[in-house]
Design a protein around this motif. Sequence first.
Motif, PDB file in Angstrom:
ATOM      1  N   LEU A  80       0.863  -1.175   0.000  1.00 41.77           N
ATOM      2  CA  LEU A  80       0.000   0.000   0.000  1.00 41.77           C
ATOM      3  C   LEU A  80       0.903   1.229   0.000  1.00 41.77           C
ATOM      4  CD1 LEU A  80      -2.985   0.948   0.103  1.00 41.77           C
ATOM      5  CD2 LEU A  80      -2.662   1.261   2.569  1.00 41.77           C
ATOM      6  N   GLN A  81       0.963   1.905  -1.119  1.00 40.04           N
ATOM      7  CA  GLN A  81       1.717   3.147  -1.216  1.00 40.04           C
ATOM      8  C   GLN A  81       0.791   4.288  -0.818  1.00 40.04           C
ATOM      9  OE1 GLN A  81       5.024   3.752  -2.016  1.00 40.04           O
ATOM     10  NE2 GLN A  81       4.554   5.869  -1.447  1.00 40.04           N
ATOM     11  N   MET A  82       1.185   5.029   0.196  1.00 35.56           N
ATOM     12  CA  MET A  82       0.350   6.095   0.730  1.00 35.56           C
ATOM     13  C   MET A  82       1.066   7.428   0.540  1.00 35.56           C
ATOM     14  SD  MET A  82      -1.048   4.287   4.219  1.00 35.56           S
ATOM     15  CE  MET A  82       0.541   4.368   5.039  1.00 35.56           C
ATOM     16  N   ASN A  83       0.475   8.298  -0.247  1.00 38.50           N
ATOM     17  CA  ASN A  83       1.035   9.615  -0.522  1.00 38.50           C
ATOM     18  C   ASN A  83       0.098  10.695   0.006  1.00 38.50           C
ATOM     19  OD1 ASN A  83       3.175   8.393  -1.932  1.00 38.50           O
ATOM     20  ND2 ASN A  83       2.005   8.441  -3.845  1.00 38.50           N
ATOM     21  N   SER A  84       0.618  11.894   0.119  1.00 40.36           N
ATOM     22  CA  SER A  84      -0.176  13.045   0.576  1.00 40.36           C
ATOM     23  C   SER A  84      -0.943  12.715   1.846  1.00 40.36           C
ATOM     24  CB  SER A  84      -1.143  13.482  -0.527  1.00 40.36           C
ATOM     25  OG  SER A  84      -0.453  13.803  -1.712  1.00 40.36           O
ATOM     26  N   LEU A  85      -0.240  12.150   2.788  1.00 42.14           N
ATOM     27  CA  LEU A  85      -0.886  11.700   4.015  1.00 42.14           C
ATOM     28  C   LEU A  85      -1.441  12.856   4.823  1.00 42.14           C
ATOM     29  CD1 LEU A  85       1.590   8.868   4.879  1.00 42.14           C
ATOM     30  CD2 LEU A  85      -0.880   8.582   4.717  1.00 42.14           C
ATOM     31  N   LYS A  86      -2.576  12.584   5.473  1.00 38.94           N
ATOM     32  CA  LYS A  86      -3.272  13.573   6.281  1.00 38.94           C
ATOM     33  C   LYS A  86      -3.368  13.071   7.718  1.00 38.94           C
ATOM     34  CE  LYS A  86      -6.288  14.606   2.337  1.00 38.94           C
ATOM     35  NZ  LYS A  86      -7.712  14.663   1.885  1.00 38.94           N
ATOM     36  N   PRO A  87      -3.521  13.972   8.673  1.00 38.37           N
ATOM     37  CA  PRO A  87      -3.679  13.524  10.068  1.00 38.37           C
ATOM     38  C   PRO A  87      -4.815  12.516  10.236  1.00 38.37           C
ATOM     39  CG  PRO A  87      -3.254  15.870  10.015  1.00 38.37           C
ATOM     40  CD  PRO A  87      -3.420  15.432   8.586  1.00 38.37           C
ATOM     41  N   GLU A  88      -5.864  12.632   9.449  1.00 36.76           N
ATOM     42  CA  GLU A  88      -6.986  11.697   9.570  1.00 36.76           C
ATOM     43  C   GLU A  88      -6.659  10.304   9.033  1.00 36.76           C
ATOM     44  OE1 GLU A  88      -7.029  14.779   8.217  1.00 36.76           O
ATOM     45  OE2 GLU A  88      -8.379  14.856   6.468  1.00 36.76           O
ATOM     46  N   ASP A  89      -5.501  10.121   8.431  1.00 35.91           N
ATOM     47  CA  ASP A  89      -5.060   8.788   8.028  1.00 35.91           C
ATOM     48  C   ASP A  89      -4.415   8.032   9.185  1.00 35.91           C
ATOM     49  OD1 ASP A  89      -3.993  10.252   4.944  1.00 35.91           O
ATOM     50  OD2 ASP A  89      -5.788   9.039   5.275  1.00 35.91           O
ATOM     51  N   THR A  90      -4.231   8.697  10.299  1.00 32.80           N
ATOM     52  CA  THR A  90      -3.650   8.057  11.471  1.00 32.80           C
ATOM     53  C   THR A  90      -4.519   6.897  11.939  1.00 32.80           C
ATOM     54  OG1 THR A  90      -2.544  10.079  12.213  1.00 32.80           O
ATOM     55  CG2 THR A  90      -3.010   8.402  13.887  1.00 32.80           C
ATOM     56  N   ALA A  91      -3.918   5.722  12.035  1.00 34.13           N
ATOM     57  CA  ALA A  91      -4.663   4.520  12.402  1.00 34.13           C
ATOM     58  C   ALA A  91      -3.701   3.345  12.474  1.00 34.13           C
ATOM     59  CB  ALA A  91      -5.752   4.223  11.366  1.00 34.13           C
TER      60      ALA A  91
END
Length: 120
Positions: A80-91
């Motif tokens: 899973l490549q995750m770009n442009s991460l946001k605080p709401e992606d915290t998990a």
Amino acid sequence: QVQLVESGGGLVQPGGSLRLSCVASGNILSIDTMGWYRQAPGKQRELVATIPRRGTGTYADSVKGRFTISRDNAKRTVLLQMNSLKPEDTAVYYCYAERLVAASEIGDYWGQGTRVTVSS
């Protein structure tokens, strides 16, 4: 014994990137769908992305255009490549394997989870 082991989580600043990896082991013959779910504190586990044995991935609306799922069937791996991460992606992110067929067992399996924290 079948196991799914995730890696790649950690702390990243907003706008940053991470790549999660999940390897399935245990004399596996085939896996239908693989995917990633996540669970934020105080919330239910939710689907992030899934990918069939052959074909392209599907995504939750909240991650479309930012996350990319891929798999290597020969290596029993899903990324899973995750770009442009946001605080709401915290998990805590969990790897999932659906209809996994191994030499001595068949079923759906989960990894132990890897924590992703997006914060400045």
